[in-house]
Write a protein that holds these residues in place. Structure first.
Motif, short mmCIF file in Angstrom:
data_model
loop_
_atom_site.label_atom_id
_atom_site.label_comp_id
_atom_site.label_asym_id
_atom_site.label_seq_id
_atom_site.Cartn_x
_atom_site.Cartn_y
_atom_site.Cartn_z
N ASP A 34 -14.32 -6.20 -9.45
CA ASP A 34 -15.59 -5.81 -10.07
C ASP A 34 -15.83 -4.37 -9.69
N SER A 88 -26.20 -2.96 -10.19
CA SER A 88 -25.03 -3.64 -10.74
C SER A 88 -25.32 -5.12 -10.96
N TRP A 99 -17.91 -2.25 -10.69
CA TRP A 99 -19.30 -1.79 -10.71
C TRP A 99 -20.10 -2.31 -9.52
N LEU A 122 -10.89 -7.86 -19.36
CA LEU A 122 -12.27 -8.00 -18.93
C LEU A 122 -12.70 -9.46 -19.05
N ASN A 162 -18.58 -7.62 -15.93
CA ASN A 162 -17.67 -6.49 -15.85
C ASN A 162 -16.47 -6.77 -14.95
#
Length: 432
Positions: free
Chosen positions: A177, A185, A179, A206, A191
């Motif tokens: 991940d 986030s 982010w 993804l 994501n």
């Protein structure tokens, strides 16, 4: 004469003014005693004051009550304790709250718009601006007064609606991940991605599995990166019997590169899926021959006495020139012997003399072969022809390649012309 009605509103009298009532302290108006001053106890504390009886003789009956949105129990002749939760949508309504002395910066939607919870750490109305926004699990982060918290969520770690749920781990991939260290986030979900674990490779997908492949025939298990690429193993996803959860393709006993390529054998991996391992096969490279073996070395042999055993790559680069006998032995009328036909045992062939020729053999070279045509029985040998007529035989060149040059010669004192492969007419002077 009538007594004028005297009134006093204890809620409006400012005890600090002391007009006329305090000439002598003992004569101070009871309403001005600090402990019973409505102005100080109510208004000064931002509470409503109510005096139910304004008669000047009806003192200390004033009441303090809370001003909305604060709440509390009404108290007679004294301040009450008022509470207000600053996490309410709008806690500063009205003039009292917005006065310079007590500006209430209530959270309104500061927390909720970021999907965070609000906490008022002290709900006393005299303790404003101590609220914080807090992360809502599974998000985590640091809270700060009066501003949104720094909340993050790693979708690869937590069990949430959009989280990975071990999908990657079950397929022996790593969840990432990218982010998860950025503020908010926790609001940008979906994501995460699965990434192939080395030595397998593939394109990240993804919120889904990557298509990971590995060609076990091309990956060199001897390189350090393979040994360093260990999985974060658990009891559920461990890969026995490889040590320390090393990628199975990197286990020495299952390394196609070591077992095939290093031994100059062809390697074939029929299925490149990263979960399909140990299905590679080793096979011999021409001119060596042998049966194909799955998940192991083939037993490849090559006879260096074959006319041409080094047919180009990979032999000339991996093993050097094979110096096969080609026609070295045959052209010299010698036999060739390869004592060890294993493909990894090159350069051990030798030429041998063919009887009746004799001579020492030399590895990767022709033998030094000799033959005395006067001593042996052969197609061109003398075969006692000279001896039968009392002559002796001479072979001037013993090389096995120079045959048919023997000749009979006379025993002295007899003389006669030498006869090539024939008896001589021997004579002695004064004798026949």
């Amino acid at each position: 004469l009538a007594i004028a009605p005297c009134v006093i509103d204890e809620c409006t009298y400012d005890c600090n003014a002391r007009n006329g009532w305090h000439a002598v302290p003992a004569c101070e108006h009871p309403a001005c005693a600090p402990y019973q001053c409505a102005d100080t106890n109510c208004t000064g504390l931002i509470q409503n004051c109510t005096d139910p009886d304004h008669n000047h003789l009806s003192l200390s009956d004033w009441e303090c009550s809370c001003i909305l949105p604060s709440t509390g129990v009404t108290t007679v002749a004294g301040p009450t304790v008022c509470y207000v939760d600053e996490c309410s949508y709008d806690c500063h309504i009205g003039f009292a709250w917005t006065s310079p002395d007590l500006w209430w910066e209530c959270q309104n939607t500061t927390c909720s718009q970021w999907n965070q919870s609000c906490t008022d750490h002290d709900t006393n109305q005299l303790s404003p601006n101590d609220w914080t926004c807090d992360c809502v699990p599974p998000a985590t982060g640091t809270s700060t007064l009066k501003i949104p918290a720094f909340c993050v969520i790693d979708e690869c770690t937590y069990n949430c609606t959009t989280c990975e749920h071990d999908l990657c781990s079950i397929d022996n991939q790593t969840c990432l991940d990218e982010w998860h260290e950025l503020q908010f986030s926790d609001l940008v979900l979906g994501n995460w991605l699965c990434r192939c674990n080395p030595p397998s490779t593939g394109v990240d997908v993804l919120t889904g599995l990557a298509t990971c492949i590995i060609d076990e025939c091309t990956y060199d298990c001897d390189v350090s990166s393979c040994n360093a690429s260990l999985y974060n193993c658990t009891e559920l996803y461990e890969w026995p019997p490889t040590p320390d959860c090393m990628h199975p393709a990197c286990a020495p006993e299952s390394c196609a590169y070591t077992n095939c390529t290093d031994l100059i054998q062809n390697c074939t991996d029929p299925n490149h899926d990263h979960l399909s391992i140990r299905d590679w096969t080793c096979s011999c490279i021409a001119p060596s021959t042998g049966s194909t073996i799955q998940y192991g070395q083939a037993n490849c042999t090559v006879d260096e006495c074959t006319y041409d055993c080094h047919l180009g790559e990979p032999w000339t680069s991996l093993m050097g020139s094979w110096n096969c006998q080609n026609d070295t032995c045959i052209s010299l009328n010698q036999t060739c012997t390869d004592p060890n036909t294993n493909q990894l045992s090159p350069h051990d062939w030798f030429c041998s003399c063919i009887p009746p020729a004799t001579g020492a053999s030399q590895i990767m070279h022709d033998a030094h072969c000799l033959i005395d045509e006067c001593s042996y029985e052969c197609d061109t040998c003398e075969d006692d022809l000279c001896a039968n007529v009392t002559q002796w035989c001479q072979d001037p060149n013993w090389s096995d390649l120079v045959l048919g040059d023997w000749q009979c010669q006379c025993f002295p004192p007899a003389t006669g012309a030498h006869g090539l492969q024939a008896i001589v007419n021997c004579t002695i002077d004064n004798y026949t």
